[in-house]
Every structure is written in C-alpha cells, then in structure tokens.
Design an enzyme around this catalytic site. Structure first.
Site, PDB file in Angstrom:
ATOM      1  N   ASP A  40     -54.558 -33.323-104.713  1.00  0.00           N
ATOM      2  CA  ASP A  40     -55.628 -33.284-105.712  1.00  0.00           C
ATOM      3  C   ASP A  40     -55.613 -34.585-106.519  1.00  0.00           C
ATOM      4  OD1 ASP A  40     -57.281 -30.675-107.143  1.00  0.00           O
ATOM      5  OD2 ASP A  40     -57.070 -32.530-108.294  1.00  0.00           O
ATOM      6  N   ASN A  99     -60.537 -20.650-106.637  1.00  0.00           N
ATOM      7  CA  ASN A  99     -61.606 -20.488-107.626  1.00  0.00           C
ATOM      8  C   ASN A  99     -62.914 -20.240-106.874  1.00  0.00           C
ATOM      9  OD1 ASN A  99     -59.800 -21.040-109.740  1.00  0.00           O
ATOM     10  ND2 ASN A  99     -60.158 -23.244-109.599  1.00  0.00           N
ATOM     11  N   GLN A 106     -64.864 -22.931-110.317  1.00  0.00           N
ATOM     12  CA  GLN A 106     -65.098 -23.692-109.078  1.00  0.00           C
ATOM     13  C   GLN A 106     -66.033 -24.849-109.412  1.00  0.00           C
ATOM     14  OE1 GLN A 106     -66.750 -21.581-105.684  1.00  0.00           O
ATOM     15  NE2 GLN A 106     -66.470 -23.351-104.343  1.00  0.00           N
ATOM     16  N   HIS A 112     -61.861 -24.147-100.829  1.00  0.00           N
ATOM     17  CA  HIS A 112     -60.562 -24.837-100.888  1.00  0.00           C
ATOM     18  C   HIS A 112     -59.546 -23.944-101.563  1.00  0.00           C
ATOM     19  CE1 HIS A 112     -62.919 -25.994-104.455  1.00  0.00           C
ATOM     20  NE2 HIS A 112     -61.766 -25.998-105.119  1.00  0.00           N
ATOM     21  N   LEU A 113     -58.323 -24.077-101.078  1.00  0.00           N
ATOM     22  CA  LEU A 113     -57.192 -23.321-101.623  1.00  0.00           C
ATOM     23  C   LEU A 113     -56.271 -24.317-102.324  1.00  0.00           C
ATOM     24  CD1 LEU A 113     -55.160 -20.683 -99.592  1.00  0.00           C
ATOM     25  CD2 LEU A 113     -54.065 -22.263-101.143  1.00  0.00           C
ATOM     26  N   HIS A 114     -56.058 -24.106-103.624  1.00  0.00           N
ATOM     27  CA  HIS A 114     -55.109 -24.946-104.362  1.00  0.00           C
ATOM     28  C   HIS A 114     -53.695 -24.441-104.091  1.00  0.00           C
ATOM     29  CE1 HIS A 114     -58.093 -26.605-107.447  1.00  0.00           C
ATOM     30  NE2 HIS A 114     -58.760 -25.540-107.029  1.00  0.00           N
TER      31      HIS A 114
HETATM   32  P1  AMP Z   1     -62.175 -26.368-108.211  1.00  0.00           P
HETATM   33  O1  AMP Z   1     -62.327 -26.572-109.698  1.00  0.00           O
HETATM   34  O2  AMP Z   1     -61.394 -25.139-107.856  1.00  0.00           O
HETATM   35  O3  AMP Z   1     -63.519 -26.432-107.503  1.00  0.00           O
HETATM   36  O4  AMP Z   1     -61.279 -27.569-107.669  1.00  0.00           O
HETATM   37  C1  AMP Z   1     -61.789 -28.784-107.252  1.00  0.00           C
HETATM   38  C2  AMP Z   1     -60.634 -29.756-107.271  1.00  0.00           C
HETATM   39  O5  AMP Z   1     -60.997 -30.914-106.545  1.00  0.00           O
HETATM   40  C3  AMP Z   1     -60.214 -30.227-108.678  1.00  0.00           C
HETATM   41  O6  AMP Z   1     -58.861 -29.856-108.905  1.00  0.00           O
HETATM   42  C4  AMP Z   1     -60.391 -31.748-108.605  1.00  0.00           C
HETATM   43  O7  AMP Z   1     -59.396 -32.447-109.314  1.00  0.00           O
HETATM   44  C5  AMP Z   1     -60.317 -32.005-107.106  1.00  0.00           C
HETATM   45  N1  AMP Z   1     -60.983 -33.198-106.637  1.00  0.00           N
HETATM   46  C6  AMP Z   1     -62.238 -33.610-106.953  1.00  0.00           C
HETATM   47  N2  AMP Z   1     -62.534 -34.743-106.291  1.00  0.00           N
HETATM   48  C7  AMP Z   1     -61.448 -35.046-105.529  1.00  0.00           C
HETATM   49  C8  AMP Z   1     -61.130 -36.086-104.598  1.00  0.00           C
HETATM   50  N3  AMP Z   1     -62.006 -37.077-104.322  1.00  0.00           N
HETATM   51  N4  AMP Z   1     -59.911 -36.068-104.012  1.00  0.00           N
HETATM   52  C9  AMP Z   1     -59.015 -35.100-104.298  1.00  0.00           C
HETATM   53  N5  AMP Z   1     -59.272 -34.080-105.139  1.00  0.00           N
HETATM   54  C10 AMP Z   1     -60.461 -34.060-105.750  1.00  0.00           C
END
Ligand code: AMP
Ligand code: ZN
Length: 126
Positions: A40, A99, A106, A112-114
């Site tokens: 991330d 999320n 989200q 995506h899975l964190h």
């Molecule tokens: P969500 O809030 O669950 O949709 O998570 C999206 C995640 O994507 C967030 O934790 C961001 O920090 C991450 N993110 C956004 N752009 C990028 C990127 N270019 N490379 C890696 N992670 C990213």
C-alpha cells in the site's frame, strides 16, 4: 498472462487494473494466475499489502458472486504473504480487511484485500 474464462474485462479507468497490467508501478510482493499483491502506498502498519484479483470487480461482494474461486485465492495469497512477512507465528497475527462500499471507507473500486500486520491491532476498528 491469460485470464480465466469467467474473468471480467479490465476497466481502462481503474488504478488497480493498471497496476495488475504493469502500466502503473507498485511494489509487487506476489503474483499468481488470478491474483496480484503489492504494498500500500500509504501504509497503516509495518506490513500493509493489498491483494487484488487480476480481473476487475468493483468490490469484494461482486467478486464473490461472480468468481468465488478467485475470492478464495485472495485469502490464500494473504496467508502466503503473512507467512513471508513473518506475521504467522504463535504470538503474531495479522488483519485482513475488505472495505466494501463508501460507508466502509472503500476508496478504490476494484476489489482488494488489505493484509495488515507488524503492530498490535485494536478493536473496534475505526
Ligand atoms: P480502500 O480505502 O479500502 O479502498 O483502500 C484503498 C487503498 O489503496 C488505500 O489504502 C490506499 O492507500 C491504496 N492506494 C491508493 N493508490 C495506490 C497506489 N497507487 N499504490 C498502492 N496503494 C494505493
Ligand atoms: Zn480494476
């Protein structure tokens, strides 16, 4: 790479489709037939990896409905990543977060899975 037959087409406007295709740089930590994982950009823990399906689904619910096998692959990839990061010891642990929808925070609408670990987590989540 050939996608499975039931895969959804890439969305040309989707950031994570572009990362999966290699068109946008990311620190890739895992690649398999149906999944990719990368660090991330704004990590919330010492380990913060996002596991995504190569195919575009707007969220985890859509993925689970259309392609449950790939949904399961996300969890297996998370397990592998947690082990590689040393998070799977008896006293360790990690959190998997999906999320789903704006009210759940989200912000990127490609499933995506964190995988979060390397620090003590608290409950309830924010
Ligand atoms: P969500 O809030 O669950 O949709 O998570 C999206 C995640 O994507 C967030 O934790 C961001 O920090 C991450 N993110 C956004 N752009 C990028 C990127 N270019 N490379 C890696 N992670 C990213
Ligand atoms: Zn996408």
């Amino acid at each position: 790479m050939t996608l499975p037959q039931n895969s959804a087409p890439p969305d040309p406007d989707c950031l994570f489709c572009k990362i999966a295709a290699g068109d946008i740089d990311a620190t890739i930590v895992h690649e398999a037939e149906t999944t990719v994982a990368f660090r991330d950009l704004n990590p919330q823990a010492p380990t913060h990896v996002l596991v995504i399906p190569r195919s575009h689904y707007p969220n985890a619910a859509a993925l689970a409905e259309a392609d449950p096998a790939t949904a399961a692959h996300l969890f297996d990839a998370a397990r592998e990543i947690a082990a590689a990061e040393g998070l799977d010891g008896a006293d360790g642990g990690y959190r998997m977060v999906l999320n789903t929808g704006p009210a759940a925070h989200q912000t990127v609408f490609h499933a995506h899975l964190h995988v979060l670990g390397g620090r003590q987590m608290t409950w309830p989540p924010g």
